[in-house]
Design an enzyme around this catalytic site. Structure first.
Site, PDB file in Angstrom:
ATOM      1  N   GLU A 144      -6.456  -1.404 -20.480  1.00 11.48           N
ATOM      2  CA  GLU A 144      -7.713  -1.427 -19.726  1.00 11.48           C
ATOM      3  C   GLU A 144      -7.417  -0.868 -18.341  1.00 11.48           C
ATOM      4  O   GLU A 144      -6.670  -1.465 -17.566  1.00 11.48           O
ATOM      5  CB  GLU A 144      -8.256  -2.856 -19.628  1.00 11.48           C
ATOM      6  CG  GLU A 144      -8.531  -3.510 -20.972  1.00 11.48           C
ATOM      7  CD  GLU A 144      -9.789  -2.988 -21.649  1.00 11.48           C
ATOM      8  OE1 GLU A 144     -10.578  -2.279 -20.981  1.00 11.48           O
ATOM      9  OE2 GLU A 144      -9.992  -3.288 -22.840  1.00 11.48           O
ATOM     10  N   HIS A 185      -8.525   2.292 -22.706  1.00 10.47           N
ATOM     11  CA  HIS A 185      -9.917   1.905 -22.485  1.00 10.47           C
ATOM     12  C   HIS A 185     -10.152   1.709 -20.992  1.00 10.47           C
ATOM     13  O   HIS A 185      -9.229   1.765 -20.183  1.00 10.47           O
ATOM     14  CB  HIS A 185     -10.215   0.574 -23.186  1.00 10.47           C
ATOM     15  CG  HIS A 185     -10.240   0.653 -24.673  1.00 10.47           C
ATOM     16  ND1 HIS A 185     -11.390   0.479 -25.415  1.00 10.47           N
ATOM     17  CD2 HIS A 185      -9.247   0.879 -25.573  1.00 10.47           C
ATOM     18  CE1 HIS A 185     -11.114   0.595 -26.692  1.00 10.47           C
ATOM     19  NE2 HIS A 185      -9.811   0.835 -26.830  1.00 10.47           N
ATOM     20  N   HIS A 214     -14.643   3.564 -27.161  1.00  6.56           N
ATOM     21  CA  HIS A 214     -15.954   3.295 -26.569  1.00  6.56           C
ATOM     22  C   HIS A 214     -16.358   4.553 -25.801  1.00  6.56           C
ATOM     23  O   HIS A 214     -15.630   5.010 -24.911  1.00  6.56           O
ATOM     24  CB  HIS A 214     -15.905   2.082 -25.645  1.00  6.56           C
ATOM     25  CG  HIS A 214     -15.583   0.813 -26.360  1.00  6.56           C
ATOM     26  ND1 HIS A 214     -14.645  -0.088 -25.909  1.00  6.56           N
ATOM     27  CD2 HIS A 214     -16.072   0.295 -27.517  1.00  6.56           C
ATOM     28  CE1 HIS A 214     -14.573  -1.110 -26.740  1.00  6.56           C
ATOM     29  NE2 HIS A 214     -15.426  -0.898 -27.729  1.00  6.56           N
ATOM     30  N   GLU A 239     -16.249   5.060 -21.796  1.00 10.99           N
ATOM     31  CA  GLU A 239     -15.031   4.735 -21.045  1.00 10.99           C
ATOM     32  C   GLU A 239     -14.290   6.038 -20.750  1.00 10.99           C
ATOM     33  O   GLU A 239     -13.350   6.424 -21.451  1.00 10.99           O
ATOM     34  CB  GLU A 239     -14.188   3.730 -21.833  1.00 10.99           C
ATOM     35  CG  GLU A 239     -14.944   2.417 -22.008  1.00 10.99           C
ATOM     36  CD  GLU A 239     -14.200   1.373 -22.816  1.00 10.99           C
ATOM     37  OE1 GLU A 239     -14.728   0.256 -22.928  1.00 10.99           O
ATOM     38  OE2 GLU A 239     -13.100   1.662 -23.337  1.00 10.99           O
TER      39      GLU A 239
END
Length: 357
Positions: free
Chosen positions: A233, A170, A74, A77
């Site tokens: 994450e 991410h 992404h 990010e």
């Protein structure tokens, strides 16, 4: 004999691989060579860099671990992208040790340039062949390129346990009850103790266990390449240059120890704590533009809801919590119809840790 031109290190590329990539540059003299410390490099494609130990160590390549570390699937990010860029520089100048084969991947480069998540489609939903369903998408060619690069990389690795790893980094769109957490794809095999212990060393607080196969990058490498794969994450989306990378020192340190082959040297406090485990029990799917997600717009990941709570509706469809407690992860009403608008998970820590293999 290798020419001196081939072995000239492109300082502008390895010193700042991110800037080199975003500028659309390619190596001028050669696409492979060696650093002063003996680490060999190969530029394979935009944002894709292969690094390996010196020629002497590489002679025993079948015994080497192969690790793919990716960021920027992404484009907005940015913290993991910056971590990976710094890692490439430190390996090239000898600050970080490399005792394995390493593939560095910067994912959605065009989205990075535009400071957005994606251009047409979420790249992390186009793997495992799903790119064939959206051939006109500007993300489809990149998904194909990343699949091919991963397959070629892992084709050169043994199938022995622990020889193949993929860490896909991410950041989350929103706040989370667990600021740093991981997601493991489903493969049909028992959950790996080695992966769980590594995540503990990375100071990851929680692990989400998928129960159905998806179309993510880590699902592809786990399923098609036999890698121990995870999605990390690591905080919230921020613009380039506005990240406090010290917040992610645990993950950065754990990746570096994995690459150096010194996993056991990570601090003992991190070694002692395995993450909590949450298992997916359902998914909220947006079926039409009439979809309503009945939670606060800023609800945090892993927010708990009690049995009977109505969380979403879309015409005749509705989602109501069925367990005593379910936690919502990745709630997002703005996705396209047909895509996931949230995951529901329950705490399965005791059972999961007891079944690690």
């Amino acid at each position: 004999m290798t020419s001196s031109a081939e072995y000239a290190m492109p300082l502008d590329m390895l010193d700042d691989f991110l800037a080199f990539t975003l500028a659309g540059k390619k190596p001028e003299l050669a696409r492979q060579g060696a650093c002063a410390n003996g680490v060999r490099w190969s530029w394979l494609d935009d944002g894709i860099l292969l690094l390996a130990p010196s020629a002497v160590q590489e002679a025993s390549a079948p015994a080497l671990r192969s690790v793919l570390v990716s960021a920027g699937v992404h484009g907005d990010e940015t913290a993991p992208i910056e971590l990976l860029n710094r890692l490439a520089r430190d390996i090239a100048d000898g600050t970080a040790r490399l005792n394995c084969r390493l593939l560095i991947v910067l994912g959605n480069i065009d989205a990075m340039r535009d400071a957005c998540r994606h251009l047409d489609d979420d790249l992390n939903r186009l793997f495992c062949g799903r790119h064939t369903q959206v051939p006109q998408s500007r993300e489809a060619p990149r998904a194909i390129a990343l699949e091919r690069a991963a397959q070629a990389f892992f084709d050169g690795a043994p199938n022995t346990p622990g020889a193949r790893w993929h860490i896909d980094m991410h950041t989350a769109i929103r706040a989370s009850a667990f600021e740093q957490f991981a997601l493991l794809p489903v493969t049909g095999a028992p959950v790996s103790r080695a992966m769980f212990e590594w995540l503990g060393k990375a100071r990851i607080s929680a692990v989400l266990l998928h129960t159905t196969r998806g179309n993510t990058y880590s699902q592809f490498t786990a399923q098609a390449c036999g890698a121990l794969a995870c999605t990390l994450e690591l905080g919230k989306v921020r613009p380039f240059g506005q990240n406090d990378l010290t917040r992610f020192a645990g993950a950065d340190e754990a990746v570096r120890h994995l690459l150096a082959g010194t996993n056991d040297a990570v601090n003992s406090t991190a070694n002692a704590a395995l993450p909590r485990a949450f298992t997916v029990v359902d998914q909220i799917t947006k079926q039409s533009d009439a979809f309503e997600l009945l939670v606060a717009p800023d609800v945090a990941n892993f927010t708990p809801f009690a049995r009977g709570t109505l969380l979403a509706r879309d015409g005749a469809y509705c989602y109501t919590v069925r367990h005593d407690e379910e936690r919502i992860v990745f709630p997002n009403a703005r996705v396209k119809p047909g895509l996931r608008a949230g995951l529901l998970v329950i705490d399965t820590t005791a059972q999961t840790l007891a079944e690690l293999v």
